[in-house]
Design an enzyme around this catalytic site. Structure first.
Site, PDB file in Angstrom:
ATOM      1  CG  ASP A  30      -2.082   0.950   1.084  1.00  0.00           C
ATOM      2  OD1 ASP A  30      -3.227   0.489   0.978  1.00  0.00           O
ATOM      3  OD2 ASP A  30      -1.835   2.181   1.072  1.00  0.00           O
ATOM      4  CB  ILE A  31       0.782   4.280  -2.114  1.00  0.00           C
ATOM      5  CG1 ILE A  31       1.863   5.201  -2.638  1.00  0.00           C
ATOM      6  CG2 ILE A  31      -0.501   5.021  -1.830  1.00  0.00           C
ATOM      7  CD1 ILE A  31       1.567   5.764  -4.020  1.00  0.00           C
ATOM      8  CG  ASN A  86     -12.246  -0.709   3.918  1.00  0.00           C
ATOM      9  OD1 ASN A  86     -12.593  -1.187   4.988  1.00  0.00           O
ATOM     10  ND2 ASN A  86     -11.151   0.013   3.789  1.00  0.00           N
ATOM     11  N   GLY A  92     -16.251   2.305   3.744  1.00  0.00           N
ATOM     12  CA  GLY A  92     -14.948   2.964   3.724  1.00  0.00           C
ATOM     13  C   GLY A  92     -14.128   2.691   2.480  1.00  0.00           C
ATOM     14  CD  GLN A  93     -14.671  -0.726  -2.670  1.00  0.00           C
ATOM     15  OE1 GLN A  93     -15.800  -1.116  -2.354  1.00  0.00           O
ATOM     16  NE2 GLN A  93     -14.004  -1.219  -3.693  1.00  0.00           N
ATOM     17  CG  HIS A  99      -8.575  -2.937  -2.309  1.00  0.00           C
ATOM     18  ND1 HIS A  99      -9.517  -2.231  -3.031  1.00  0.00           N
ATOM     19  CD2 HIS A  99      -8.442  -2.284  -1.140  1.00  0.00           C
ATOM     20  CE1 HIS A  99      -9.916  -1.197  -2.318  1.00  0.00           C
ATOM     21  NE2 HIS A  99      -9.289  -1.212  -1.158  1.00  0.00           N
ATOM     22  CG  LEU A 100      -7.492  -9.675   1.544  1.00  0.00           C
ATOM     23  CD1 LEU A 100      -8.626  -9.608   2.551  1.00  0.00           C
ATOM     24  CD2 LEU A 100      -7.244 -11.138   1.153  1.00  0.00           C
ATOM     25  CG  HIS A 101      -6.803  -3.016   3.129  1.00  0.00           C
ATOM     26  ND1 HIS A 101      -6.044  -1.871   2.997  1.00  0.00           N
ATOM     27  CD2 HIS A 101      -8.000  -2.732   2.570  1.00  0.00           C
ATOM     28  CE1 HIS A 101      -6.756  -0.936   2.379  1.00  0.00           C
ATOM     29  NE2 HIS A 101      -7.957  -1.433   2.117  1.00  0.00           N
TER      30      HIS A 101
HETATM   31  P1  5GP Z   1      -9.779   1.372   0.435  1.00  0.00           P
HETATM   32  O1  5GP Z   1      -9.999   2.584   1.279  1.00  0.00           O
HETATM   33  O2  5GP Z   1     -10.454   1.512  -0.912  1.00  0.00           O
HETATM   34  O3  5GP Z   1     -10.108   0.086   1.125  1.00  0.00           O
HETATM   35  O4  5GP Z   1      -8.216   1.294   0.208  1.00  0.00           O
HETATM   36  C1  5GP Z   1      -7.548   1.797  -0.887  1.00  0.00           C
HETATM   37  C2  5GP Z   1      -6.069   1.678  -0.561  1.00  0.00           C
HETATM   38  O5  5GP Z   1      -5.332   1.823  -1.766  1.00  0.00           O
HETATM   39  C3  5GP Z   1      -5.575   2.761   0.396  1.00  0.00           C
HETATM   40  O6  5GP Z   1      -5.016   2.141   1.544  1.00  0.00           O
HETATM   41  C4  5GP Z   1      -4.541   3.524  -0.430  1.00  0.00           C
HETATM   42  O7  5GP Z   1      -3.443   3.958   0.342  1.00  0.00           O
HETATM   43  C5  5GP Z   1      -4.148   2.524  -1.489  1.00  0.00           C
HETATM   44  N1  5GP Z   1      -3.722   3.123  -2.743  1.00  0.00           N
HETATM   45  C6  5GP Z   1      -4.394   4.050  -3.453  1.00  0.00           C
HETATM   46  N2  5GP Z   1      -3.746   4.364  -4.587  1.00  0.00           N
HETATM   47  C7  5GP Z   1      -2.623   3.615  -4.595  1.00  0.00           C
HETATM   48  C8  5GP Z   1      -1.535   3.515  -5.527  1.00  0.00           C
HETATM   49  O8  5GP Z   1      -1.469   4.166  -6.559  1.00  0.00           O
HETATM   50  N3  5GP Z   1      -0.547   2.625  -5.214  1.00  0.00           N
HETATM   51  C9  5GP Z   1      -0.603   1.869  -4.073  1.00  0.00           C
HETATM   52  N4  5GP Z   1       0.423   1.033  -3.864  1.00  0.00           N
HETATM   53  N5  5GP Z   1      -1.611   1.956  -3.180  1.00  0.00           N
HETATM   54  C10 5GP Z   1      -2.614   2.808  -3.433  1.00  0.00           C
END
Ligand code: 5GP
Ligand code: ZN
Length: 118
Positions: A30-31, A86, A92-93, A99-101
Protein backbone atom coordinates in the site's frame (compact mmCIF):
# COMPACT_ATOMS: atom_id res chain seq x y z
CA UNK A 1 -11.59 -0.68 -17.03
CA UNK A 2 -9.13 1.70 -18.63
CA UNK A 3 -9.30 4.42 -15.97
CA UNK A 4 -8.79 2.08 -12.99
CA UNK A 5 -5.45 2.59 -11.23
CA UNK A 6 -5.44 -0.92 -9.72
CA UNK A 7 -6.01 -2.47 -13.17
CA UNK A 8 -3.00 -0.49 -14.39
CA UNK A 9 -0.85 -1.58 -11.45
CA UNK A 10 -1.81 -5.23 -12.03
CA UNK A 11 -1.04 -4.92 -15.74
CA UNK A 12 2.37 -3.39 -15.04
CA UNK A 13 1.34 -0.14 -16.73
CA UNK A 14 2.10 1.85 -13.56
CA UNK A 15 5.06 1.19 -11.26
CA UNK A 16 4.42 -0.33 -7.84
CA UNK A 17 6.17 -2.26 -5.12
CA UNK A 18 5.03 -5.77 -6.04
CA UNK A 19 4.68 -8.52 -3.42
CA UNK A 20 3.30 -11.33 -5.59
CA UNK A 21 1.82 -12.08 -8.99
CA UNK A 22 0.26 -15.03 -10.76
CA UNK A 23 -2.11 -15.34 -13.71
CA UNK A 24 -5.16 -14.24 -11.70
CA UNK A 25 -3.95 -12.31 -8.68
CA UNK A 26 -1.61 -9.39 -7.94
CA UNK A 27 -0.32 -8.17 -4.56
CA UNK A 28 1.53 -4.92 -3.82
CA UNK A 29 2.51 -2.72 -0.90
CA UNK A 30 0.00 0.00 0.00
CA UNK A 31 1.28 3.46 -0.89
CA UNK A 32 0.06 4.81 2.51
CA UNK A 33 0.79 1.98 4.97
CA UNK A 34 -1.06 2.08 8.30
CA UNK A 35 1.36 -0.42 9.89
CA UNK A 36 4.95 -1.58 9.21
CA UNK A 37 3.55 -4.14 6.74
CA UNK A 38 0.49 -3.22 4.69
CA UNK A 39 -0.15 -4.76 1.32
CA UNK A 40 -3.14 -5.31 -0.94
CA UNK A 41 -4.22 -8.47 -2.75
CA UNK A 42 -6.31 -7.82 -5.85
CA UNK A 43 -7.74 -9.82 -8.74
CA UNK A 44 -6.17 -8.96 -12.10
CA UNK A 45 -9.68 -8.99 -13.52
CA UNK A 46 -11.58 -5.79 -12.67
CA UNK A 47 -14.27 -6.30 -10.01
CA UNK A 48 -15.70 -3.15 -8.41
CA UNK A 49 -16.09 -4.53 -4.89
CA UNK A 50 -17.00 -7.57 -2.83
CA UNK A 51 -20.63 -6.59 -3.38
CA UNK A 52 -20.09 -7.12 -7.11
CA UNK A 53 -19.07 -10.77 -6.82
CA UNK A 54 -21.15 -13.86 -7.53
CA UNK A 55 -20.68 -17.64 -7.74
CA UNK A 56 -18.33 -17.22 -10.70
CA UNK A 57 -15.81 -15.52 -8.38
CA UNK A 58 -15.70 -18.32 -5.81
CA UNK A 59 -12.30 -19.73 -6.82
CA UNK A 60 -10.80 -16.26 -7.22
CA UNK A 61 -11.94 -15.16 -3.75
CA UNK A 62 -10.59 -18.38 -2.26
CA UNK A 63 -7.29 -17.82 -3.99
CA UNK A 64 -7.01 -14.26 -2.65
CA UNK A 65 -7.84 -15.36 0.89
CA UNK A 66 -5.44 -18.32 0.82
CA UNK A 67 -2.64 -16.05 -0.35
CA UNK A 68 -2.97 -13.74 2.65
CA UNK A 69 -1.30 -16.01 5.25
CA UNK A 70 1.28 -17.21 2.74
CA UNK A 71 2.41 -13.71 1.76
CA UNK A 72 2.12 -12.50 5.37
CA UNK A 73 4.54 -15.25 6.44
CA UNK A 74 6.94 -14.29 3.65
CA UNK A 75 6.90 -10.71 4.94
CA UNK A 76 7.63 -11.77 8.51
CA UNK A 77 4.20 -11.48 10.10
CA UNK A 78 4.70 -14.53 12.33
CA UNK A 79 2.84 -12.82 15.18
CA UNK A 80 -0.30 -12.42 13.11
CA UNK A 81 -1.97 -9.95 10.82
CA UNK A 82 -5.32 -8.39 10.01
CA UNK A 83 -7.28 -8.76 6.79
CA UNK A 84 -9.81 -6.13 5.75
CA UNK A 85 -12.04 -5.68 2.71
CA UNK A 86 -13.77 -2.30 2.66
CA UNK A 87 -16.94 -2.56 0.61
CA UNK A 88 -18.85 0.41 -0.78
CA UNK A 89 -18.79 4.03 0.37
CA UNK A 90 -20.47 3.03 3.64
CA UNK A 91 -17.75 0.47 4.23
CA UNK A 92 -14.95 2.96 3.72
CA UNK A 93 -13.97 1.81 0.23
CA UNK A 94 -12.15 4.55 -1.68
CA UNK A 95 -10.73 2.57 -4.63
CA UNK A 96 -13.36 0.65 -6.53
CA UNK A 97 -11.33 -2.35 -7.63
CA UNK A 98 -11.78 -5.19 -5.12
CA UNK A 99 -8.81 -5.43 -2.75
CA UNK A 100 -7.95 -7.34 0.40
CA UNK A 101 -5.82 -5.37 2.88
CA UNK A 102 -3.23 -7.38 4.83
CA UNK A 103 -1.85 -5.40 7.77
CA UNK A 104 0.64 -6.28 10.49
CA UNK A 105 4.10 -5.90 11.95
CA UNK A 106 2.92 -3.99 15.03
CA UNK A 107 0.43 -4.91 17.76
CA UNK A 108 -3.08 -4.15 16.47
CA UNK A 109 -5.99 -3.17 18.66
CA UNK A 110 -8.66 -5.85 19.11
CA UNK A 111 -11.13 -3.09 18.23
CA UNK A 112 -11.25 -3.33 14.45
CA UNK A 113 -13.93 -0.69 14.03
CA UNK A 114 -12.86 2.90 13.88
CA UNK A 115 -15.70 5.19 12.85
CA UNK A 116 -14.91 7.97 10.42
CA UNK A 117 -15.30 11.50 11.76
CA UNK A 118 -16.48 12.82 8.39
P1 5GP B 1 -9.78 1.37 0.44
O1 5GP B 1 -10.00 2.58 1.28
O2 5GP B 1 -10.45 1.51 -0.91
O3 5GP B 1 -10.11 0.09 1.12
O4 5GP B 1 -8.22 1.29 0.21
C1 5GP B 1 -7.55 1.80 -0.89
C2 5GP B 1 -6.07 1.68 -0.56
O5 5GP B 1 -5.33 1.82 -1.77
C3 5GP B 1 -5.57 2.76 0.40
O6 5GP B 1 -5.02 2.14 1.54
C4 5GP B 1 -4.54 3.52 -0.43
O7 5GP B 1 -3.44 3.96 0.34
C5 5GP B 1 -4.15 2.52 -1.49
N1 5GP B 1 -3.72 3.12 -2.74
C6 5GP B 1 -4.39 4.05 -3.45
N2 5GP B 1 -3.75 4.36 -4.59
C7 5GP B 1 -2.62 3.61 -4.60
C8 5GP B 1 -1.54 3.51 -5.53
O8 5GP B 1 -1.47 4.17 -6.56
N3 5GP B 1 -0.55 2.63 -5.21
C9 5GP B 1 -0.60 1.87 -4.07
N4 5GP B 1 0.42 1.03 -3.86
N5 5GP B 1 -1.61 1.96 -3.18
C10 5GP B 1 -2.61 2.81 -3.43
ZN1 ZN C 1 -9.69 -2.23 -11.95
Amino acid sequence: MTDCIFCKLAAGELPTNKVYEDDEVFAFHDIHPVAPVHFLIIPKQHVDSLAHTDDSHQALLGRMLLLAPRLAAQLGLEQGFRTIINTGHGGGQTFFHLHLHVIGGAPLSPNIVELSTH
